[in-house]
Design a protein around this motif. Sequence first.
Motif, PDB file in Angstrom:
ATOM      1  N   LYS A  13       0.868  -1.365   0.166  1.00  0.00           N
ATOM      2  CA  LYS A  13      -0.280   0.118  -0.039  1.00  0.00           C
ATOM      3  C   LYS A  13       0.944   1.267   0.078  1.00  0.00           C
ATOM      4  O   LYS A  13       1.599   1.410   0.951  1.00  0.00           O
ATOM      5  N   VAL A  14       0.545   2.025  -0.980  1.00  0.00           N
ATOM      6  CA  VAL A  14       1.332   3.375  -0.918  1.00  0.00           C
ATOM      7  C   VAL A  14       0.411   4.693  -0.697  1.00  0.00           C
ATOM      8  O   VAL A  14      -0.681   4.622  -1.232  1.00  0.00           O
ATOM      9  N   THR A  15       0.851   5.535   0.030  1.00  0.00           N
ATOM     10  CA  THR A  15       0.103   6.507   0.427  1.00  0.00           C
ATOM     11  C   THR A  15       0.908   7.900  -0.280  1.00  0.00           C
ATOM     12  O   THR A  15       1.914   8.099   0.024  1.00  0.00           O
ATOM     13  N   GLY A  16      -0.074   8.800  -0.879  1.00  0.00           N
ATOM     14  CA  GLY A  16       0.639  10.125  -1.490  1.00  0.00           C
ATOM     15  C   GLY A  16      -0.210  11.097  -1.913  1.00  0.00           C
ATOM     16  O   GLY A  16      -1.495  10.816  -1.567  1.00  0.00           O
ATOM     17  N   ASN A  17       0.135  11.963  -2.592  1.00  0.00           N
ATOM     18  CA  ASN A  17      -0.993  12.810  -3.288  1.00  0.00           C
ATOM     19  C   ASN A  17      -0.390  13.541  -4.421  1.00  0.00           C
ATOM     20  O   ASN A  17       0.807  13.416  -4.677  1.00  0.00           O
ATOM     21  N   GLY A  18      -1.028  14.345  -5.360  1.00  0.00           N
ATOM     22  CA  GLY A  18      -0.546  15.040  -6.551  1.00  0.00           C
ATOM     23  C   GLY A  18       0.206  16.139  -6.284  1.00  0.00           C
ATOM     24  O   GLY A  18       0.511  16.771  -7.392  1.00  0.00           O
ATOM     25  N   THR A  19       0.532  16.468  -5.182  1.00  0.00           N
ATOM     26  CA  THR A  19       1.358  17.840  -4.815  1.00  0.00           C
ATOM     27  C   THR A  19       2.742  17.620  -4.102  1.00  0.00           C
ATOM     28  O   THR A  19       3.670  17.542  -4.910  1.00  0.00           O
ATOM     29  N   SER A  20       2.579  17.527  -2.865  1.00  0.00           N
ATOM     30  CA  SER A  20       3.627  17.382  -2.185  1.00  0.00           C
ATOM     31  C   SER A  20       4.372  15.769  -1.760  1.00  0.00           C
ATOM     32  O   SER A  20       5.423  15.769  -1.377  1.00  0.00           O
ATOM     33  N   LEU A  21       3.397  14.861  -2.143  1.00  0.00           N
ATOM     34  CA  LEU A  21       3.791  13.429  -1.722  1.00  0.00           C
ATOM     35  C   LEU A  21       3.829  12.615  -3.039  1.00  0.00           C
ATOM     36  O   LEU A  21       3.038  11.844  -3.124  1.00  0.00           O
ATOM     37  N   ASP A  22       4.486  13.186  -4.226  1.00  0.00           N
ATOM     38  CA  ASP A  22       4.328  12.398  -5.401  1.00  0.00           C
ATOM     39  C   ASP A  22       5.523  11.605  -5.786  1.00  0.00           C
ATOM     40  O   ASP A  22       5.771  11.445  -6.941  1.00  0.00           O
ATOM     41  N   GLY A  23       6.012  11.100  -4.659  1.00  0.00           N
ATOM     42  CA  GLY A  23       7.287  10.306  -5.110  1.00  0.00           C
ATOM     43  C   GLY A  23       6.981   8.823  -5.625  1.00  0.00           C
ATOM     44  O   GLY A  23       5.678   8.615  -5.735  1.00  0.00           O
ATOM     45  N   LEU A  24       7.936   7.955  -6.232  1.00  0.00           N
ATOM     46  CA  LEU A  24       7.600   6.818  -6.817  1.00  0.00           C
ATOM     47  C   LEU A  24       8.053   5.553  -5.975  1.00  0.00           C
ATOM     48  O   LEU A  24       9.132   5.770  -5.265  1.00  0.00           O
ATOM     49  N   PHE A  25       7.353   4.599  -5.765  1.00  0.00           N
ATOM     50  CA  PHE A  25       7.592   3.378  -5.024  1.00  0.00           C
ATOM     51  C   PHE A  25       7.599   2.053  -6.074  1.00  0.00           C
ATOM     52  O   PHE A  25       6.601   1.922  -7.150  1.00  0.00           O
ATOM     53  N   GLN A  26       8.558   1.199  -5.908  1.00  0.00           N
ATOM     54  CA  GLN A  26       8.838   0.004  -6.543  1.00  0.00           C
ATOM     55  C   GLN A  26       8.853  -1.355  -6.145  1.00  0.00           C
ATOM     56  O   GLN A  26       9.605  -1.112  -4.696  1.00  0.00           O
ATOM     57  N   VAL A  27       8.110  -2.045  -6.322  1.00  0.00           N
ATOM     58  CA  VAL A  27       8.182  -3.614  -5.524  1.00  0.00           C
ATOM     59  C   VAL A  27       8.629  -4.611  -6.447  1.00  0.00           C
ATOM     60  O   VAL A  27       7.952  -4.598  -7.666  1.00  0.00           O
ATOM     61  N   ASP A  28       9.083  -5.510  -6.085  1.00  0.00           N
ATOM     62  CA  ASP A  28       9.951  -6.585  -6.793  1.00  0.00           C
ATOM     63  C   ASP A  28      10.335  -7.729  -6.140  1.00  0.00           C
ATOM     64  O   ASP A  28      10.314  -7.706  -4.828  1.00  0.00           O
ATOM     65  N   LYS A  29      10.704  -8.876  -6.783  1.00  0.00           N
ATOM     66  CA  LYS A  29      11.248 -10.077  -6.093  1.00  0.00           C
ATOM     67  C   LYS A  29      10.538 -10.628  -4.764  1.00  0.00           C
ATOM     68  O   LYS A  29      11.280 -10.766  -3.885  1.00  0.00           O
ATOM     69  N   ILE A  30       9.182 -10.892  -4.795  1.00  0.00           N
ATOM     70  CA  ILE A  30       8.423 -11.192  -3.838  1.00  0.00           C
ATOM     71  C   ILE A  30       8.657 -12.708  -3.615  1.00  0.00           C
ATOM     72  O   ILE A  30       8.520 -13.485  -4.720  1.00  0.00           O
ATOM     73  N   VAL A  31       9.011 -13.201  -2.628  1.00  0.00           N
ATOM     74  CA  VAL A  31       9.099 -14.497  -2.236  1.00  0.00           C
ATOM     75  C   VAL A  31       8.271 -15.090  -0.864  1.00  0.00           C
ATOM     76  O   VAL A  31       8.658 -14.325  -0.010  1.00  0.00           O
ATOM     77  N   ILE A  32       7.796 -16.144  -0.961  1.00  0.00           N
ATOM     78  CA  ILE A  32       7.285 -16.568   0.543  1.00  0.00           C
ATOM     79  C   ILE A  32       7.696 -18.060   0.366  1.00  0.00           C
ATOM     80  O   ILE A  32       7.368 -19.027  -0.433  1.00  0.00           O
ATOM     81  N   TYR A  33       8.541 -18.662   1.358  1.00  0.00           N
ATOM     82  CA  TYR A  33       9.054 -19.928   1.541  1.00  0.00           C
ATOM     83  C   TYR A  33       8.945 -20.184   2.838  1.00  0.00           C
ATOM     84  O   TYR A  33       8.668 -19.644   3.816  1.00  0.00           O
ATOM     85  N   SER A  34       8.980 -21.589   2.912  1.00  0.00           N
ATOM     86  CA  SER A  34       8.803 -22.572   4.036  1.00  0.00           C
ATOM     87  C   SER A  34      10.366 -22.376   4.613  1.00  0.00           C
ATOM     88  O   SER A  34      11.296 -23.026   4.139  1.00  0.00           O
ATOM     89  N   SER A  35      10.624 -22.118   5.830  1.00  0.00           N
ATOM     90  CA  SER A  35      11.838 -22.336   6.617  1.00  0.00           C
ATOM     91  C   SER A  35      12.093 -23.261   7.345  1.00  0.00           C
ATOM     92  O   SER A  35      13.069 -23.614   7.845  1.00  0.00           O
ATOM     93  N   ASN A  36      11.387 -24.525   7.218  1.00  0.00           N
ATOM     94  CA  ASN A  36      11.432 -25.575   8.013  1.00  0.00           C
ATOM     95  C   ASN A  36      11.791 -26.569   7.004  1.00  0.00           C
ATOM     96  O   ASN A  36      11.492 -26.431   5.867  1.00  0.00           O
TER      97      ASN A  36
END
Length: 203
Positions: free
Chosen positions: A180-203
């Motif tokens: 979830k990204v929170t921003g707006n079109g004026t002062s909070l307009d940076g960009l966020f990137q997400v990649d390489k999602i992994v869910i694994y079993s540690s057992n």
Amino acid sequence: MKNKFLKTVLLATLFLGVASSCVNDDDFDIPALRPIIYSENFNEIDYNMTFDYADWTNFAEAGTKKWIEREFRDDGYIQFSSFGSGEASNIGWAISPAMDMDAYTGEVLTFKSATNFVDNPANKLEVFVSSDYDGTNVLAATWTQVDAVVADETTNGYTYVSSGNIDLSSYTGTLHVAFKVTGNGTSLDGLFQVDKIVIYSSN
């Protein structure tokens, strides 16, 4: 002669082991010999188009901006930015497909995130999980924030940050992960990137 041969084999094996352990920062951070429950590297992208992977939810809670598909040097990722929206609030969710948490034990989540043009901590990326999301009604679900390291205003420059190992082992049944990204079109307009999602079993 036999000892000399064995020594040569051992040295060769050691060399191969060291060589194969050198990986790029963009590779998945998957511990060796751990069962993979879910992984997504976003490499099947439609550049600059609205993110629409099957079984994912791309939801605009506020404003009209949604997550989009991007790539750099043939490495895909998803991105959210409020830039140019002109809107007082932009909140965008990217929610994973459902995962069966009863099929494994010791579940761990990892991912990578990056930012640029972010200069205010209110312009932020957060990560949540839900055991009761029905795949449609995002705001009706119960979302619990997880303790993840995420890119923020201190890590600009498109530098990927590893989330660390996020323990999901206490969850049962069906689970969704949300970015979830929170921003707006004026002062909070940076960009966020997400990649390489992994869910694994540690057992």
